[in-house]
Design an enzyme around this catalytic site. Structure first.
Site, PDB file in Angstrom:
ATOM      1  CB  CYS A 183      31.105  45.571  37.694  1.00 35.72           C
ATOM      2  SG  CYS A 183      32.707  46.080  37.069  1.00 35.72           S
ATOM      3  CG  HIS A 200      32.196  49.635  41.418  1.00 33.84           C
ATOM      4  ND1 HIS A 200      31.443  48.527  41.732  1.00 33.84           N
ATOM      5  CD2 HIS A 200      32.436  49.569  40.069  1.00 33.84           C
ATOM      6  CE1 HIS A 200      31.245  47.808  40.623  1.00 33.84           C
ATOM      7  NE2 HIS A 200      31.831  48.410  39.611  1.00 33.84           N
TER       8      HIS A 200
END
Lengths: 384, 384
Positions: free
Chosen positions: B83, B332
């Site tokens: 991420c 995200h």
């Protein structure tokens, strides 16, 4: 800019490996650190190259490796550029050391795919093509390189036997490499009689699917001198690109990215192709090595097949190509290959290549590309 | 070292997107080039960040993007750090421009996963953990962050309502962002009553799975001045690592990599946390933003929950955090997030953030990590 050196190198065996992706990455990394004679904590960052971590359920490999080496606080990252990932990761590590961001870094390339089987491996690899135009249309890599081979045969009057000579030579070289995947002597006849994969390419014109990991330690010259041990200098580094899909190129008997990357590397090193003593080049298929040997400037365009025919690229030829066995015999764990080439050059130039050490070599070149050469990196190394 | 600037930024909407991974990467890249007011050929290299290209059958994204932009000869690569991929890619691009290897580069982060469904997305994401210790044992990210939240509640006397305040604030901010994934006002009550995902974290404590792409153009100061248009300076860049698995850490109410990266970035910029006017931080779960706000030095350890409770991180608070809506509301897309944060900082500091432009801001910070913070990068930006 700092002078950048390679002070250590290590590798797992290439082939069908049982250990996990994470485990072989750590094993290879640890062996390079040991080869360099340094402590893990002297490594300031980790550059990993890998393409299909998904195949072994582990992406974000960097922190796993750094944690296993006992240096979890160090930054790391993974770099992907298809089959050229290793050399691109090496290039990024080189740039960071040259710029002085780190004085010593680990570069490890790795791939683990054979456990997924041939069908899944082929499927995964097709995602490296320009999938919209190629992969989804059924144009797999054997097919794409077969198109290049067909065009080359038509344009220059080469024969399929000339391509076979590349395979025979690389298998001969691989026999001397204890870490090679395919250690088996073959003849031109064996290649010609092997099953057709995508005409004119036959099974023995193609490199295998391999698992494996390779690592090197890159550092500043100051670090290399203070830490003792054998080291070599990186004197040239170049990168380039080509239209992603083969159909977007004007000509398919040359790979534009190779020329761009090689020109930049030669320019940085201040040398010409004639100054290169030996090279590790990207021979995913035999046709690729022939084309590479021209695009890198070792032979005129359309003369690479003659050089292969005349054994000029053998160990005792004018310019030995792929003394390690190349992708064809040493194997092709796609994320590792570009780093593995540097391992070979390090061992050759420091006299650690055992039986396969070439004589009187002081300048080596590595050439590694992704897909059909959509991305490419070339590096030049010299003895100190 | 060259001074490095951001001269353009662009982004797709974040959310569930219909276009392909390759298409949204190109769309976002083109919008950043247009924002910079330059020609594609002025871009010397492409830094792509992406984690699960496999999910849309396209890895080796760089050449596809460069070819679509009409600059196939330019080198490119993909960077993965779970991420945190976007910020790590940004860091590599920064290092290359700072060192003078390129005068202008494209940085594009992208992810496209929602079409695979929740089960596959969760499965893919679990490969970002230290899979041997975490993913394969069933420790998914909600579970891992729930452990951190539970430890935080016990150690500092915070309440679950304090975490909920983070979600409420970020949703309020996201309402002002036309590209945000979840544009919906929520209350503390809504969060508290939302389904439990991994106690004490509830659905509204978690960011969504998103598709999306974000891009910026990084260049030397000389290039920025010659090419006109608005630009900001990158004054600090830091990276760090933590033990890959949460169980390997002494304490789980702090993320070591954040502190290492932030210290390095503050040192390079020559400033302290008090000099930061606003920040985009990694709020994959509400607990993460609370911990980040302490690890970045905005609040003392154990006081971040009070700051959230007292609205000190709201748009009109002492240090606005996630004015874009953050991962929680903006969304995200894991490979894009770190680049998306830079897009927000660029727009805020150049007065292009529309309704959500903060007043009197001249220094912004971005903070983005991979997994539970095994890898992290922090960057600091200043107006010119």
């Amino acid at each position: 800019m700092e002078d950048v050196c390679v002070i250590g190198a290590g590798s797992t065996k290439y082939g069908k490996l049982e250990d996990s992706l994470a485990d072989i990455t750590v094993q290879s990394s640890a062996s390079a650190i040991e080869s360099a004679g340094i402590e893990p904590k002297e490594i300031k960052a980790g550059y990993i190259s890998n393409v299909f971590g998904v195949a072994d359920k582990q992406v974000h490999l960097g922190p796993v490796v750094m944690s296993n080496l006992g240096i979890p606080e160090r930054p790391s990252l993974s770099i992907e550029s298809a089959c050229g990932s290793g050399s691109v990761s090496f290039r990024e590590a080189f740039a960071n050391v040259a710029a002085g961001f780190y004085d010593a870094v680990l570069v490890t390339g790795v791939e683990k795919v054979t456990h997924t089987g041939t069908e899944w491996t082929t499927t995964y690899f097709s995602y490296c093509s320009d999938f919209f135009y190629e992969g989804q249309a059924g144009a797999s890599f054997p097919g794409l390189f077969a198109s290049m081979a067909r065009a080359y045969l038509a344009e220059f009057g080469a024969t399929e036997e000339d391509f076979a000579m590349v395979a025979v030579k690389n298998h001969d070289n691989g026999l001397l490499n204890p870490k090679a995947h395919l250690r088996k002597k073959i003849t031109v006849d064996d290649v010609m009689r092997s099953p057709v994969v995508a005409s004119p390419l036959k099974l023995y014109d193609c490199c295998p699917f391999s698992d494996g990991a390779s690592s090197v330690i890159l550092c500043s010259k100051k670090f290399a001198q203070e830490h003792g041990g054998d080291y070599i200098k990186v004197t040239g580094s170049g990168r380039g690109g080509s239209p992603a899909a083969l159909q977007g190129r004007e000509r398919i008997t040359t790979i534009p990215s190779t020329k761009i990357a090689a020109d930049a590397a030669y320019r940085m090193a201040g040398i010409t192709p004639r100054d290169i003593d030996f090279a590790e080049v990207h021979d995913c298929f035999t046709i690729a090595e022939v084309v590479d040997s021209e695009d890198l400037g070792f032979f005129e365009k359309g003369q690479g097949y003659r050089a292969a025919r005349e054994n000029r690229t053998a160990r005792d030829g004018d310019i030995p190509i792929n003394p390690s066995g190349g992708l064809k015999s040493k194997g092709h764990p796609i994320g590792a290959t570009g780093v593995g080439q540097v391992v070979e050059v390090y061992e050759q130039l420091t006299g650690k290549a055992g039986q396969r050490n070439l004589k009187n070599v002081s300048t080596g070149l590595t050439h590694n590309f992704g897909a059909t050469g959509a991305s490419c990196a070339v590096h030049i190394f010299e003895s100190v």
